[in-house]
Design a protein around this motif. Structure first.
Motif, PDB file in Angstrom:
ATOM      1  N   LEU A 709       0.845  -1.197   0.000  1.00 20.82           N
ATOM      2  CA  LEU A 709       0.000   0.000   0.000  1.00 20.82           C
ATOM      3  C   LEU A 709       0.876   1.242   0.000  1.00 20.82           C
ATOM      4  N   ILE A 710       0.468   2.232  -0.764  1.00 19.71           N
ATOM      5  CA  ILE A 710       1.190   3.506  -0.836  1.00 19.71           C
ATOM      6  C   ILE A 710       0.300   4.551  -0.177  1.00 19.71           C
ATOM      7  N   LEU A 711       0.829   5.271   0.794  1.00 22.11           N
ATOM      8  CA  LEU A 711       0.075   6.346   1.444  1.00 22.11           C
ATOM      9  C   LEU A 711       0.776   7.667   1.145  1.00 22.11           C
ATOM     10  N   LEU A 712       0.051   8.594   0.531  1.00 20.91           N
ATOM     11  CA  LEU A 712       0.608   9.908   0.203  1.00 20.91           C
ATOM     12  C   LEU A 712      -0.164  10.979   0.973  1.00 20.91           C
ATOM     13  N   SER A 713       0.548  11.990   1.441  1.00 24.63           N
ATOM     14  CA  SER A 713      -0.114  13.120   2.106  1.00 24.63           C
ATOM     15  C   SER A 713       0.628  14.399   1.773  1.00 24.63           C
ATOM     16  N   LYS A 714      -0.098  15.508   1.788  1.00 21.98           N
ATOM     17  CA  LYS A 714       0.490  16.810   1.452  1.00 21.98           C
ATOM     18  C   LYS A 714       1.532  17.180   2.497  1.00 21.98           C
ATOM     19  N   ARG A 715       2.610  17.797   2.071  1.00 24.28           N
ATOM     20  CA  ARG A 715       3.648  18.219   3.025  1.00 24.28           C
ATOM     21  C   ARG A 715       3.134  19.346   3.906  1.00 24.28           C
TER      22      ARG A 715
END
Length: 715
Positions: A709-715
């Motif tokens: 799973l890839i989890l991306l979030s805004k910096r």
């Protein structure tokens, strides 16, 4: 067969030892003995006494010991007390570059503590055919001047250490311990590198002697496990590294407590407060990593990575200063410094018709520190622990739990003088004391951009229950007191991972540069005692300072992954997520995916603004492991599923879709790869190709059937 981990923590007053079951991490037993500062063998004698007593009392055989480590304040104390040797710096260079080398390595004497001076002599030698001969002559000269250790310095030794290594070799052949600047750090900046190396060199003789004695004694005890030593950044290293870089053990006392919180309490985002009798050490944990910074020594910047710990002069034993009409202040003096017993830990029958007495714990202190004098002549300190027990914040299971009646009797004369109820006086004491701690906690939350809603306050140390619950109430934060809080530092030593940090100054680092530093960190941590298959590496880039940093951690043996041996059901996992999201029910929460031991939960928080007239829906993603530990918490996080075969393509697409554009140009999102038994944190990288390159290495050992799973979030 029982496998045991042993931790020994050498403090200023006591040496503590703990034994922990390696499979369950349950505490087997503890020992406390006075630290042996004055013994011929120094603190090494106490370490061995504590070890032998622990093994004897708890029937531990030498072959049962899988891991043994000790933390020590010896390096810190040596600097504070000026118990160091004079240092000779030998710098090498030639031509115009040599002029700058000569200037940068001409380090002045360093005041380590008030009145405690590290004497430094500098010598520049031109690189020519006679160079080695000149070095030999200079070292003989230094020996005649009673110089006790040598520093080898050269401008670009981090790229080519040949010359520095030659100087070290000559010094050691002539019987003087030596440090090369490149051994301490790989950063450019010869002046700071040389200063850091000089501080390392000045404690070399003392630390080598103690290391040798301790290692010999452990071997004689029959323990086969290699002795590890606590570092100031929360990890451990083997004894061979201590002989070269004892400076890394500075501030290892506070670091041990954080290591305990990380491993024993499995904290993801937290503020750790280790509360003693006189002061509280406060530090931050973010996504399961301790926050480190460069330490200052004697007011000088160094390249020493150590725990970013903030110390406040408030703790369980802090005494009260009383004015005519109110509590004037709390701390920084404590019952320990005043040499008085705490009222709260006394027999209430000993407190007879108590009267207020004013004392000066130290000669130049204000004269309005308050104690109470009983009719039988006994004097007791009135402390923060007294107030916390009166108000019921300390529970019977807490180490700081005392006698509420005794504490109340001690506060009564103060309440009478101020014409207020006892509870009101106790609350005023707690407000003043806790506010000093709150300010530091708020600063750490701000400095490391930790979300107050998802960050937990973790209390360690014997006085933790006297401070942490009240601070949590003031701040509206969740808290917990660590299990076996009073020995959390010693537990931290027993559970600590081997750790190494490699830093390099690189402008616009390439993929090759990053992989090279990653490999260097991996090799360093294995050299320090970690097993290759346990090593995890976090890489970050500080683009403002042009620093690439790789932090490698690993264990000395293959660890049981399922430490707490508990598997929670999906409803229990959702309840933990709801609590983290401050949601009253689990209705709006959904387990959107699972891989191995990791659950990914999504929830929607309805935030009201403008007195409830406007609402703003915010998606939150929480990653929780099967033991119920929150591993990640992200606002508006996006989750992508992939497999080994499609990983590179899917990661590239996901990153591309989430790039944001601002004044500074394109901004890559924070990236986390969730694997069946761990999370790979790639948030320290700021370039898409760098992220993909490192991510591919991290997934290389997985099978085709493993979900990624890839989890991306805004910096």
């Amino acid at each position: 067969m029982l496998k045991v981990r042993i931790g020994i923590d050498v403090g200023g007053t006591f040496t503590d030892a703990v034994a922990i079951d390696n499979d369950t991490y349950e505490l087997i037993g503890t020992i406390k003995i006075p630290t042996t500062h004055t013994a011929k063998e120094g603190v090494a004698k106490g370490i061995i006494e504590a070890l032998m007593k622990l093994m004897e009392e708890h029937n531990i055989n030498p072959e049962d010991v899988l891991f043994i480590a000790h933390g020590t304040t010896q390096a810190t104390n040596a600097l504070l007390e000026g118990d160091v040797v004079p240092v000779g710096i030998i710098a090498a260079g030639k031509g115009l570059e040599g002029i700058k080398v000569k200037s940068d390595t001409n380090i002045q004497d360093i005041e380590l503590a008030p009145g405690k001076i590290l004497k430094i002599a500098s010598q520049y030698i031109e690189l020519d055919e006679e160079f080695e001969k000149k070095v030999e002559m200079k070292i003989e000269e230094f020996k005649n001047q009673e110089i006790g250790a040598i520093v080898a310095a050269q401008a670009f030794s981090v790229d080519d250490p040949t010359i520095e290594n030659k100087i070290v070799e000559i010094a050691e052949q002539k019987g003087l311990p030596a440090t090369a600047t490149h051994e301490i750090t790989k950063l450019y900046g010869l002046k700071i590198r040389t200063r850091t190396a000089a501080i390392n060199a000045c404690i070399l003789p003392k630390m080598i002697e103690t290391a040798n004695m301790t290692e010999d004694s452990v071997k004689k005890s029959g323990i086969k496990a290699p002795l590890m030593i606590m570092r100031g950044d929360g990890g451990v290293m083997n004894i061979a590294e201590v002989r070269k870089r004892p400076i890394l053990t500075l501030l290892s006392g506070p670091a041990a407590g954080v290591a305990g919180a990380l491993m024993y309490e499995k904290v993801s985002d937290g503020i750790f407060l280790e509360v003693g009798g006189t002061s509280t050490d406060i530090s931050a944990i973010k996504t399961g990593k301790v926050m480190v910074n460069y330490a200052e020594i004697g007011g000088h910047k160094t390249y020493l990575n150590s725990l970013d710990v903030r110390t406040v002069g408030i703790a369980g034993g802090s005494m009260i200063r009383l004015g005519d009409k109110d509590i004037e202040d709390v701390g920084p003096r404590s019952a320990h410094i005043a040499g008085l017993p705490y009222a709260v830990y006394s027999d209430p029958e000993e407190i007879i018709e108590p009267e207020i007495v004013y004392i000066k714990p130290k000669k130049n202190d204000p004269g309005n520190y308050v104690a109470i004098k009983s009719k039988n002549g006994k004097i007791f300190a009135v402390t923060v622990s007294c107030a916390a027990n009166v108000l019921g914040y300390v529970k019977p299971e807490d180490y700081a739990y005392g006698n509420r009646e005794a504490a109340r009797k001690a506060l009564e004369p103060i309440a009478k003088k101020l014409n207020k109820p006892v509870e009101e006086v106790a609350k005023r004491i707690m407000d003043i004391a806790s506010m000093k701690v709150v300010k530091v906690v708020e600063q750490l939350l701000n400095d490391y951009k930790l979300d107050k809603d998802t960050t937990i306050l973790v209390g360690g140390g014997g006085g933790s229950a006297s401070i942490v619950p009240y601070v949590a109430k003031m701040m509206g934060m969740r808290y917990r007191i660590a299990k076996n809080a009073q020995v959390i530092s010693t537990i931290g030593v027993a559970l600590a991972m081997v750790r190494e940090i490699v830093e390099r100054t690189i402008q616009n680092p390439t993929e090759k540069d990053i992989l090279s530093i990653r490999n260097e960190a991996k090799e360093a941590v294995i050299r320090s005692g970690a097993l290759e298959e346990t090593v995890e590496i976090y890489v970050e880039i500080d683009s403002q300072k042009n620093i690439v940093r790789a932090i490698a951690t690993g264990a000395t043996e293959l660890r049981s992954k399922d430490i707490l041996n508990k598997n929670l059901g999906e409803e229990e996992i959702k309840k933990i997520a709801a609590q983290a999201m401050k949601s009253e029910s689990t209705k709006n929460l959904q387990i959107i995916d699972k891989t191995g031991s990791m659950y990914i939960i999504k929830g929607i928080e309805d935030r009201k603004r403008l007195f409830g007239l406007l609402s703003h829906k915010q998606e939150k993603v929480v990653v929780i492991d099967k033991e119920g530990v929150i591993r990640l918490y992200k606002n508006n996080g996006k989750v992508y599923r992939t497999t080994i075969q499609n990983f590179e393509e899917d990661l590239s697409k996901a990153l591309e879709q989430n790039i944001s554009y601002g004044d500074a140009g394109a901004e890559i999102p924070n990236c986390f790869i969730i694997l069946p038994n761990r999370i790979v944190d790639l948030s320290g990288l700021i370039d898409k190709e760098q992220i993909i390159s490192l991510a591919k290495i991290e997934i290389s050992g997985l099978s085709d059937s493993d979900r990624i799973l890839i989890l991306l979030s805004k910096r």
